[in-house]
Write a protein that holds these residues in place. Structure first.
Motif, PDB file in Angstrom:
ATOM      1  N   LEU A 121       0.927  -1.135   0.014  1.00  0.00           N
ATOM      2  CA  LEU A 121       0.051   0.025  -0.021  1.00  0.00           C
ATOM      3  C   LEU A 121       0.850   1.204   0.078  1.00  0.00           C
ATOM      4  O   LEU A 121       1.864   1.146   0.414  1.00  0.00           O
ATOM      5  CB  LEU A 121      -0.965   0.133   1.434  1.00  0.00           C
ATOM      6  CG  LEU A 121      -2.108  -0.827   1.412  1.00  0.00           C
ATOM      7  CD1 LEU A 121      -2.712  -0.882   2.692  1.00  0.00           C
ATOM      8  CD2 LEU A 121      -3.036  -1.090   0.108  1.00  0.00           C
ATOM      9  N   PRO A 122       0.344   2.214  -0.714  1.00  0.00           N
ATOM     10  CA  PRO A 122       1.118   3.612  -0.586  1.00  0.00           C
ATOM     11  C   PRO A 122       1.030   4.229   0.720  1.00  0.00           C
ATOM     12  O   PRO A 122       0.281   3.914   1.493  1.00  0.00           O
ATOM     13  CB  PRO A 122       0.275   4.392  -1.575  1.00  0.00           C
ATOM     14  CG  PRO A 122      -0.990   3.973  -1.499  1.00  0.00           C
ATOM     15  CD  PRO A 122      -0.827   2.265  -1.450  1.00  0.00           C
ATOM     16  N   ALA A 123       2.263   4.812   1.064  1.00  0.00           N
ATOM     17  CA  ALA A 123       2.231   5.430   2.593  1.00  0.00           C
ATOM     18  C   ALA A 123       1.422   6.689   2.870  1.00  0.00           C
ATOM     19  O   ALA A 123       1.281   7.446   1.573  1.00  0.00           O
ATOM     20  CB  ALA A 123       3.725   5.984   2.723  1.00  0.00           C
ATOM     21  N   ASP A 124       0.770   6.865   3.655  1.00  0.00           N
ATOM     22  CA  ASP A 124      -0.313   7.927   3.954  1.00  0.00           C
ATOM     23  C   ASP A 124       0.534   9.035   4.821  1.00  0.00           C
ATOM     24  O   ASP A 124       1.051   8.932   5.572  1.00  0.00           O
ATOM     25  CB  ASP A 124      -1.453   7.668   4.931  1.00  0.00           C
ATOM     26  CG  ASP A 124      -2.208   8.606   4.818  1.00  0.00           C
ATOM     27  OD1 ASP A 124      -2.037   9.906   4.472  1.00  0.00           O
ATOM     28  OD2 ASP A 124      -3.536   8.504   5.485  1.00  0.00           O
ATOM     29  N   THR A 125       0.882  10.175   3.876  1.00  0.00           N
ATOM     30  CA  THR A 125       1.810  11.228   4.143  1.00  0.00           C
ATOM     31  C   THR A 125       1.052  12.231   4.979  1.00  0.00           C
ATOM     32  O   THR A 125       1.709  13.312   5.508  1.00  0.00           O
ATOM     33  CB  THR A 125       2.639  11.640   3.292  1.00  0.00           C
ATOM     34  OG1 THR A 125       2.003  11.874   1.959  1.00  0.00           O
ATOM     35  CG2 THR A 125       3.604  10.523   2.681  1.00  0.00           C
ATOM     36  N   HIS A 167     -11.658   4.355   4.068  1.00  0.00           N
ATOM     37  CA  HIS A 167     -11.170   3.290   2.869  1.00  0.00           C
ATOM     38  C   HIS A 167     -11.575   1.982   3.136  1.00  0.00           C
ATOM     39  O   HIS A 167     -11.844   1.668   4.317  1.00  0.00           O
ATOM     40  CB  HIS A 167      -9.671   3.536   2.834  1.00  0.00           C
ATOM     41  CG  HIS A 167      -9.146   5.278   2.615  1.00  0.00           C
ATOM     42  ND1 HIS A 167      -9.174   5.804   1.566  1.00  0.00           N
ATOM     43  CD2 HIS A 167      -8.274   5.907   3.428  1.00  0.00           C
ATOM     44  CE1 HIS A 167      -8.772   6.918   1.730  1.00  0.00           C
ATOM     45  NE2 HIS A 167      -8.175   7.188   2.702  1.00  0.00           N
ATOM     46  N   PRO A 194      -4.351   4.412   1.165  1.00  0.00           N
ATOM     47  CA  PRO A 194      -3.011   4.726   1.714  1.00  0.00           C
ATOM     48  C   PRO A 194      -2.912   4.060   3.130  1.00  0.00           C
ATOM     49  O   PRO A 194      -3.988   3.958   3.695  1.00  0.00           O
ATOM     50  CB  PRO A 194      -2.614   6.161   1.517  1.00  0.00           C
ATOM     51  CG  PRO A 194      -4.240   6.577   1.524  1.00  0.00           C
ATOM     52  CD  PRO A 194      -5.081   5.504   0.964  1.00  0.00           C
ATOM     53  N   GLY A 233      -0.673   4.567   7.101  1.00  0.00           N
ATOM     54  CA  GLY A 233       0.069   5.468   7.844  1.00  0.00           C
ATOM     55  C   GLY A 233       0.095   5.422   9.351  1.00  0.00           C
ATOM     56  O   GLY A 233      -1.097   4.876   9.702  1.00  0.00           O
ATOM     57  N   THR A 285      -3.782   6.075  10.279  1.00  0.00           N
ATOM     58  CA  THR A 285      -4.712   5.306  10.132  1.00  0.00           C
ATOM     59  C   THR A 285      -5.279   4.260  10.986  1.00  0.00           C
ATOM     60  O   THR A 285      -4.672   3.630  11.920  1.00  0.00           O
ATOM     61  CB  THR A 285      -4.143   4.173   8.957  1.00  0.00           C
ATOM     62  OG1 THR A 285      -3.371   4.863   7.787  1.00  0.00           O
ATOM     63  CG2 THR A 285      -5.169   3.260   8.355  1.00  0.00           C
TER      64      THR A 285
END
Ligand code: SF4
Length: 425
Positions: A167-171, A204, A216, A218, A221
């Motif tokens: 999964l993409p990183a939640d920035t 999500h 995303p 991080g 989350t």
């Protein structure tokens, strides 16, 4: 020989557990492909396995006549098993051919099986190698659906854990909610509407319906498990900084309320607003369960270890439908995720983990519950012995989560009892 059973204590959160290791009667993790391929609409599941694996998939998932299939088996032949062929080269050829013919595939899972594990085919390396080759077009991940020491819902757990790693990183600094577990679209939409009405955003879902919509993750989350069999997925999410919200699982009016409440509390939603939003659904659920209550109340039920849904479903049936759980068996007992559920199981319920099928059948024959929830292979012989059964796998395929499915969930258990009564008359 009758096994020595542990003594029970009041409440089941601290109750002793009968642990058994022996012959088991469960499907393997490949079974998860049957519901996962419907959920992620541009994914493809390529099982690297034997003809047995292909037959399992074909007979369990059926043959799709009108649509291009989204699962297949790359068969490991005898010469591969004998080490006479380079399986990696053959696998690359199969994947190249598949992706050339099917450019609509955006996410390809290489799914390991017992045979691929036996010959130690490294699918992690294969996925990395093929990902480079098909970069920008198709993402390639892998997981194991092998039946060696696993049960069938672990296939979803392994698949989602593989997704989490990618999964993409939640920035961002803003908190977000993630619903974790493959739910039927209609149920997922109901939950998304409820969270929107509560004022919780963004929300999500994992898995998303399309490969490029995966959420995303991080440190901000917060996630709610929708299924009790996602231990590895939860651990992987926590490794990436996400925080699990502790709650009952969303089965029945009470389970669903508690599940939504955990999110509402975490996002600081006003208590009165929460009650107002959930009241209509909660009332609908209670009324719907009431229809089956007459049939279920006071009836004794045993769960044989199969889907890992056993503990929350036993809690639902005991607290909302008045059933009496005799034995609740589960392949694995995840105490941390099930703590709230176990605390609500009636004292005296026998908890068992793992299976030694002959000993378990001895206990079942001695207890003779009104209803036994078990795998397909055991149901017919038990019916022939005069026991009434329910197929555990049906509970994984049916929409059973949330307020609007609570009545159907109760009805799934009432139906075999009604059938039994009709046959007796
Ligand atoms: Fe059988 Fe193992 Fe293939 Fe499952 S993965 S169908 S248990 S050989």
């Amino acid at each position: 020989m009758t096994p020595a059973l542990p003594a029970t204590t009041p409440g089941c959160d601290a109750a002793p557990v009968l642990r058994e290791r022996g012959q088991r009667e469960v499907f393997c993790g490949l079974t998860g492909i049957i519901w996962l391929h419907r959920k992620v609409q541009d994914a493809f599941f390529l099982v690297v396995g034997s003809r047995t694996c292909a037959h399992l998939l074909q007979s369990a998932a059926g043959v799709m006549i009108f649509a291009e299939p989204r699962f297949a088996t790359a068969i490991i032949e005898e010469r591969d098993l004998a080490g006479m062929a380079d399986c990696n080269e053959e696998l690359d050829r199969v994947v190249d051919r598949l992706l050339a013919r099917r450019p609509d595939i955006k996410l390809l899972f290489l799914v390991g099986s017992c045979p691929s594990e036996v010959i130690k085919l490294d699918l992690t390396r294969a996925a990395a190698r093929l990902s480079v080759k098909h970069a920008g077009v198709t993402k390639i991940l892998n997981y194991s659906g092998s039946g060696i020491e696993t049960t069938f819902t672990e296939g979803e757990d392994a698949c989602l854990a593989a997704l989490v790693a990618d999964l993409p990183a939640d920035t961002t600094d803003a908190p977000s909610l993630m619903i974790v577990g493959a739910l039927p679209d209609v149920v997922e939409d109901q939950f998304l509407r409820l969270f929107a009405d509560l004022g919780i955003a963004p929300v999500h879902v994992l898995p998303a319906r399309r490969a490029d919509d995966m959420p995303p993750v991080g440190p901000h989350t917060r996630f709610l498990l929708a299924q009790p069999f996602l231990g590895e997925t939860a651990r992987t999410l926590e490794d990436r900084g996400a925080r699990r919200l502790d709650a009952l699982f969303p089965f029945g009016a009470e389970g669903t309320t508690d599940w939504l409440h955990a999110a509402a509390r975490s996002f600081g939603i006003d208590e009165m607003h929460f009650r107002r939003v959930i009241a209509p659904g909660r009332e609908r659920a209670k009324r719907a369960i009431e229809h089956s209550r007459d049939r279920l109340a006071g009836k004794r039920i045993t769960f044989l270890p199969d889907s890992q849904l056993e503990v929350p479903l036993a809690r639902f049936l005991a607290t909302e439908a008045g059933m009496i759980p005799v034995e609740v068996g589960t392949p694995y007992l995840h105490r941390r995720h099930l703590a709230g559920e176990l605390a609500l199981l009636p004292a005296g319920t026998l908890l068992s983990e793992g299976q030694d099928v002959d000993r378990q059948l001895d206990r079942l024959r001695a207890a003779r519950p009104d209803l036994t929830v078990c795998g397909l292979g055991l149901a017919n012989p038990l019916e022939a012995e005069g026991l009434t059964t329910k197929w555990a796998i049906e509970l994984v395929f049916s929409p059973i989560h949330g307020f609007d499915q609570a009545g159907d969930l109760a009805e799934l258990f009432a139906r075999p009892l009604r059938r039994r009564d009709v046959l007796r008359v």
